[in-house]
Motif scaffolding. Structure first.
Motif, PDB file in Angstrom:
ATOM      1  N   ILE A 296       0.832  -1.217   0.000  1.00  0.00           N
ATOM      2  CA  ILE A 296       0.000   0.000   0.000  1.00  0.00           C
ATOM      3  C   ILE A 296       0.867   1.269   0.000  1.00  0.00           C
ATOM      4  CG2 ILE A 296      -0.255   0.144   2.530  1.00  0.00           C
ATOM      5  CD1 ILE A 296      -3.034   0.982  -0.016  1.00  0.00           C
ATOM      6  N   THR A 371       9.394   7.363   8.014  1.00  0.00           N
ATOM      7  CA  THR A 371       9.484   5.936   8.310  1.00  0.00           C
ATOM      8  C   THR A 371       8.074   5.358   8.412  1.00  0.00           C
ATOM      9  OG1 THR A 371       9.819   4.495  10.248  1.00  0.00           O
ATOM     10  CG2 THR A 371      10.323   6.781  10.538  1.00  0.00           C
ATOM     11  N   VAL A 372       7.944   4.105   8.071  1.00  0.00           N
ATOM     12  CA  VAL A 372       6.626   3.460   8.030  1.00  0.00           C
ATOM     13  C   VAL A 372       6.751   1.941   8.081  1.00  0.00           C
ATOM     14  CG1 VAL A 372       6.580   3.373   5.472  1.00  0.00           C
ATOM     15  CG2 VAL A 372       4.437   3.257   6.741  1.00  0.00           C
ATOM     16  N   PRO A 375       6.940  -0.400  14.240  1.00  0.00           N
ATOM     17  CA  PRO A 375       7.471   0.553  15.220  1.00  0.00           C
ATOM     18  C   PRO A 375       8.961   0.762  14.991  1.00  0.00           C
ATOM     19  CG  PRO A 375       6.134  -1.154  16.305  1.00  0.00           C
ATOM     20  CD  PRO A 375       6.320  -1.584  14.879  1.00  0.00           C
ATOM     21  N   ASP A 397       7.338   9.787  11.580  1.00  0.00           N
ATOM     22  CA  ASP A 397       7.046   8.373  11.856  1.00  0.00           C
ATOM     23  C   ASP A 397       5.554   8.212  11.567  1.00  0.00           C
ATOM     24  OD1 ASP A 397       6.472   5.889  12.949  1.00  0.00           O
ATOM     25  OD2 ASP A 397       7.377   6.313  14.900  1.00  0.00           O
ATOM     26  N   TRP A 399       2.169   6.304  11.013  1.00  0.00           N
ATOM     27  CA  TRP A 399       1.444   5.056  11.275  1.00  0.00           C
ATOM     28  C   TRP A 399       0.208   4.992  10.373  1.00  0.00           C
ATOM     29  CZ3 TRP A 399      -3.650   4.403  12.624  1.00  0.00           C
ATOM     30  CH2 TRP A 399      -4.035   3.060  12.765  1.00  0.00           C
ATOM     31  N   GLN A 401      -2.107   1.808   7.609  1.00  0.00           N
ATOM     32  CA  GLN A 401      -2.308   0.403   7.235  1.00  0.00           C
ATOM     33  C   GLN A 401      -2.826   0.289   5.805  1.00  0.00           C
ATOM     34  OE1 GLN A 401      -5.427  -0.115  10.343  1.00  0.00           O
ATOM     35  NE2 GLN A 401      -4.017  -1.613  11.216  1.00  0.00           N
ATOM     36  N   THR A 402      -2.719  -0.922   5.251  1.00  0.00           N
ATOM     37  CA  THR A 402      -3.335  -1.191   3.944  1.00  0.00           C
ATOM     38  C   THR A 402      -4.807  -0.750   3.983  1.00  0.00           C
ATOM     39  OG1 THR A 402      -1.913  -3.122   3.748  1.00  0.00           O
ATOM     40  CG2 THR A 402      -3.800  -3.017   2.250  1.00  0.00           C
ATOM     41  N   GLU A 403      -5.452  -1.046   5.077  1.00  0.00           N
ATOM     42  CA  GLU A 403      -6.880  -0.768   5.209  1.00  0.00           C
ATOM     43  C   GLU A 403      -7.182   0.722   5.289  1.00  0.00           C
ATOM     44  OE1 GLU A 403      -5.005  -2.790   6.931  1.00  0.00           O
ATOM     45  OE2 GLU A 403      -6.007  -4.660   7.450  1.00  0.00           O
ATOM     46  N   ILE A 499       2.796   3.604  18.787  1.00  0.00           N
ATOM     47  CA  ILE A 499       2.206   2.320  18.411  1.00  0.00           C
ATOM     48  C   ILE A 499       3.075   1.232  19.020  1.00  0.00           C
ATOM     49  CG2 ILE A 499       1.435   0.879  16.474  1.00  0.00           C
ATOM     50  CD1 ILE A 499       0.178   3.778  16.609  1.00  0.00           C
ATOM     51  N   ARG A 502       1.139  -5.164  17.028  1.00  0.00           N
ATOM     52  CA  ARG A 502      -0.117  -5.883  16.790  1.00  0.00           C
ATOM     53  C   ARG A 502      -0.600  -6.552  18.075  1.00  0.00           C
ATOM     54  NH1 ARG A 502      -2.575  -4.611  12.200  1.00  0.00           N
ATOM     55  NH2 ARG A 502      -3.839  -6.431  12.675  1.00  0.00           N
ATOM     56  N   ASN A 513       3.530  -7.653   6.653  1.00  0.00           N
ATOM     57  CA  ASN A 513       2.508  -8.294   7.479  1.00  0.00           C
ATOM     58  C   ASN A 513       2.403  -9.771   7.169  1.00  0.00           C
ATOM     59  OD1 ASN A 513       1.609  -6.097   8.702  1.00  0.00           O
ATOM     60  ND2 ASN A 513      -0.428  -6.105   7.809  1.00  0.00           N
TER      61      ASN A 513
HETATM   62  O1  PRX Z   1       1.085  -2.709  13.078  1.00  0.00           O
HETATM   63  C1  PRX Z   1       1.048  -1.539  12.285  1.00  0.00           C
HETATM   64  C2  PRX Z   1       2.311  -1.465  11.450  1.00  0.00           C
HETATM   65  O2  PRX Z   1       1.975  -2.025  10.187  1.00  0.00           O
HETATM   66  C3  PRX Z   1       0.612  -2.444  10.196  1.00  0.00           C
HETATM   67  C4  PRX Z   1       0.009  -2.237   8.827  1.00  0.00           C
HETATM   68  O3  PRX Z   1       0.713  -2.974   7.865  1.00  0.00           O
HETATM   69  P1  PRX Z   1       0.371  -2.835   6.327  1.00  0.00           P
HETATM   70  O4  PRX Z   1      -1.089  -2.958   6.138  1.00  0.00           O
HETATM   71  O5  PRX Z   1       1.259  -3.780   5.624  1.00  0.00           O
HETATM   72  O6  PRX Z   1       0.770  -1.375   5.976  1.00  0.00           O
HETATM   73  C5  PRX Z   1       2.090  -0.975   6.175  1.00  0.00           C
HETATM   74  C6  PRX Z   1       2.335   0.376   5.561  1.00  0.00           C
HETATM   75  C7  PRX Z   1       1.330   1.397   5.810  1.00  0.00           C
HETATM   76  C8  PRX Z   1      -0.045  -1.617  11.250  1.00  0.00           C
HETATM   77  O7  PRX Z   1      -1.231  -2.202  11.721  1.00  0.00           O
HETATM   78  N1  PRX Z   1       2.766  -0.087  11.260  1.00  0.00           N
HETATM   79  C9  PRX Z   1       2.665   0.651  10.144  1.00  0.00           C
HETATM   80  N2  PRX Z   1       3.259   1.841  10.325  1.00  0.00           N
HETATM   81  C10 PRX Z   1       3.731   1.868  11.587  1.00  0.00           C
HETATM   82  C11 PRX Z   1       3.403   0.642  12.191  1.00  0.00           C
HETATM   83  N3  PRX Z   1       3.718   0.376  13.480  1.00  0.00           N
HETATM   84  C12 PRX Z   1       4.363   1.325  14.172  1.00  0.00           C
HETATM   85  N4  PRX Z   1       4.712   2.517  13.661  1.00  0.00           N
HETATM   86  C13 PRX Z   1       4.429   2.845  12.380  1.00  0.00           C
HETATM   87  N5  PRX Z   1       4.809   4.009  11.893  1.00  0.00           N
END
Ligand code: PRX
Length: 635
Positions: A296, A371-372, A375, A397, A399, A401-403, A499, A502, A513
């Motif tokens: 994503i 960063t993404v 954590p 930093d 935070w 998700q795909t969703e 964050i 999970r 993931n």
């Molecule tokens: O747990 C969180 C972590 O990545 C998850 C989402 O993963 P995905 O759908 O593959 O998308 C990743 C790219 C947007 C989240 O539920 N996550 C994502 N960004 C962070 C993070 N955990 C901590 N800090 C972040 N900046």
């Protein structure tokens, strides 16, 4: 909001208050001022989290590629849209202007049409990070086809599952791909997958590594000759705001991957608006996100968000370690990159190699670091800040998700004071909540809980392809009237969010993931395996690594355990891909279970992490004796 850019911290608060007091008005103003619509909406927002149903800009009509390409041609046609930096530094960089992008997208769109692809059809894209990848997404969007990109590191079986789930009609791939010094036979993987994908009518193949591949008559077509013949004009298909733009699969705790469906209008508005603010992109800047478009992050922040802003976005085909660990910095210097966005796992891997790889290069162009994906630990944060940003470039930093489609919690550079390991504050319009185990919202600061979002935002996924019930159960059932993220978080004394990771059975390995269930399913197919359980354990570079506990059917027989470990990892590679391989495999006499037969992963997690001082209550276990045995043999 008349200012597209947030300029300082008070302005952030001011805008944030506006955005949550009257979200409809807030998003309407942004949508109206900054995008091209063929028809305006009848309704800004319609929502009901109990169904759940969310609609943004209902009744509006648009085509996202007119926003990402056509409208820039009048003012910025000769500006670079995409800078393509190949795997091999000896190969020349490719610069694609907005004019050229327009022509190439239109030609590609015409090829799709000539192969019978129409609005609403699903097209699977399984390509390496070459320009055709970005162009194929846009070509689908041009004609209203729904793209489903599958990361080109997934195995044939994983690819087939995703093609079957959304009944794709076409797959777009390449002969092969480069990955550092290696090449990967992508077309061979596609051929294997297509044996079980009867809905696929055609397969377009881009030439990248000039390998010898087999082409199936009537199904497989080389892309370039078709493009050469195609017209450079293609009228955009006019889409409704809520028409699906793409499907992107993500792992869940259980079952098969979930095809998250993103729609057009809201996704465009949110990704474009966040891109501009979170990276403080200014005209003339060169922006680089190192993610793969298979995830994503690449969809939203390599392709759609940057292009909707008329930005220059860099696409990198290679890996950080090839030809050496200075590659990222060589690219930054070469293209004078202004915003650099990567994952903590890459930062940790580079930090381990030492600063000498950085010192050779001029990184003074960098203004913002991002960063993404997982954590970021304090050490990595400081290394990034000290050595890459030289303490002058704020770290965002981010935070999400795909969703969620777009960035949800993040600092705004030059406005929000950063704090290592904290994603800090919600983006405009985002209303987070921390929930306790009884389903009540935890108010106040210095608290931690499960992270939910209370109000819709424009880029949220609308459903899971073909399974709305699962969408409801996964995201809207744990807490009443709230979207549940699956993450835990804490809120500090000033309201900043951190964050913590999970809280379900999804494990994030190197920012990817991974659900435990599909990996366990793969292992259990091995004829010698009775059952298995996968947990994560801390890893210096990957963040988490996978630890497998495996019980064999016949423990009496002496087996070559190392060989078995190899076979198990081979099965995982075949069914999912090398990213899901286990770092450690411990053979056990049994797995700790509750009386109802559920594996107690909490205990297994602690043992794998070597944190056994307090295992919690084990008295409810059916077979407490295995715990000691597992602890005695931990790897
Ligand atoms: O747990 C969180 C972590 O990545 C998850 C989402 O993963 P995905 O759908 O593959 O998308 C990743 C790219 C947007 C989240 O539920 N996550 C994502 N960004 C962070 C993070 N955990 C901590 N800090 C972040 N900046």
């Amino acid at each position: 909001m008349s200012n597209y850019h947030i300029k300082n911290f008070p302005e952030y608060f001011h805008e944030y208050r506006k955005s949550v007091r009257n979200p409809e008005l807030f998003w309407e103003e942004i949508a109206e001022e900054h995008f091209l619509w063929r028809k305006k909406w009848d309704n800004v927002l319609n929502w009901d989290f109990t169904k759940p149903e969310v609609k943004w800009f209902e009744g509006a009509q648009l085509n996202i590629t007119e926003n990402c390409i056509d409208r820039h041609l009048y003012t910025n046609g000769n500006k670079n849209a995409i800078i393509f930096e190949p795997n091999n530094p000896e190969e020349p960089t490719e610069y694609i202007t907005y004019n050229q992008l327009s022509e190439r997208v239109n030609q590609f769109a015409n090829v799709l049409k000539s192969k019978g692809i129409k609005k609403g059809d699903r097209v699977c894209i399984y390509l390496p990070m070459i320009p055709e990848l970005a162009i194929s997404l846009l070509a689908c969007a041009r004609i209203g086809a729904i793209h489903s990109v599958v990361f080109a590191g997934f195995s044939a079986q994983a690819l087939a599952t995703r093609i079957q789930d959304s009944d794709c009609k076409m797959v777009i791939t390449s002969d092969g791909s480069y990955r550092g010094a290696k090449t990967i036979d992508l077309k061979g993987i596609v051929d294997d997958a297509l044996e079980s994908c009867p809905t696929i009518e055609s397969c377009l193949v881009a030439k990248r590594i000039n390998s010898n591949i087999s082409m199936k008559e009537g199904r497989d077509f080389w892309l370039q000759p078709l493009l050469d013949e195609a017209s450079k004009d293609c009228e955009p298909e006019i889409m409704d705001s809520e028409d699906p733009l793409f499907i992107l699969y993500t792992s869940g705790s259980t079952g098969k991957p979930k095809g998250m469906v993103h729609t057009t209008g809201g996704y465009m508005v949110y990704t474009a608006f966040t891109f501009k603010n979170v990276f403080q992109y200014r005209e003339g800047d060169v922006y680089w996100c190192t993610a793969d478009i298979g995830w994503i992050t690449g969809h939203s922040y390599i392709v759609y968000g940057p292009l909707a802003n008329g930005a220059t976005t860099l696409m990198f085909e290679g890996v950080p370690s090839y030809p050496d660990f200075g590659r990222f910095w060589e690219v930054v210097e070469k293209h004078k990159v202004n915003q650099f966005y990567t994952a903590p796992t890459a930062i940790r891997a580079l930090a381990k190699e030492g600063v000498e790889h950085l010192e050779k290069y001029d990184l003074s162009s960098i203004k913002v670091l991002g960063t993404v994906g997982e954590p970021i630990n304090e050490e990595a944060w400081h290394w990034y800040d000290d050595n890459v940003g030289k303490k002058k470039a704020p770290i965002v930093d981010t935070w999400w998700q795909t969703e969620t489609g777009g960035i949800m919690i993040t600092p705004i550079p030059f406005s929000t004071p950063t704090k290592p390991t904290y994603a800090t504050l919600p983006f405009l319009g985002i209303q987070p909540a921390l929930m306790d185990e009884n389903g009540k919202e935890i108010k106040g600061n210095q608290v931690d809980g499960r992270l939910c979002i209370k109000f819709p935002w424009p880029s949220m996924a609308r459903t899971i392809w073909g399974n709305h019930q699962r969408y409801k159960e996964t995201y809207f059932s744990a807490f009443e009237n709230k979207y549940f993220t699956g993450d835990g978080a804490l809120r500090d004394e000033v309201g900043y969010y951190r964050i913590t990771g999970r809280v379900d059975d999804v494990i994030i390995v190197s920012g990817h993931n991974l659900g435990t269930a599909p990996i366990e399913d793969a292992i259990n197919e091995h004829p010698a395996v009775a059952e298995s359980a996968i947990v994560g354990f801390p890893h210096d570079i990957k963040g988490n690594a996978l630890y497998g506990y495996v019980t064999l059917k016949d423990t009496g027989e002496s087996r070559d355990q190392d060989n078995l470990r190899k076979e198990i990892n081979q099965m995982i590679t075949e069914q999912i891909g090398p990213i899901a391989k286990l770092d450690k495999i411990q053979f056990t006499s049994g797995l700790p279970k509750t009386r109802s037969g559920k594996i107690m992963r909490r205990i297994l997690r602690k043992i794998a992490s070597r944190d056994t001082s307090n295992l919690g209550d084990t008295s409810t276990l059916l077979n407490p004796e295995v715990v000691q045995d597992i602890m005695d043999n931990v790897l």
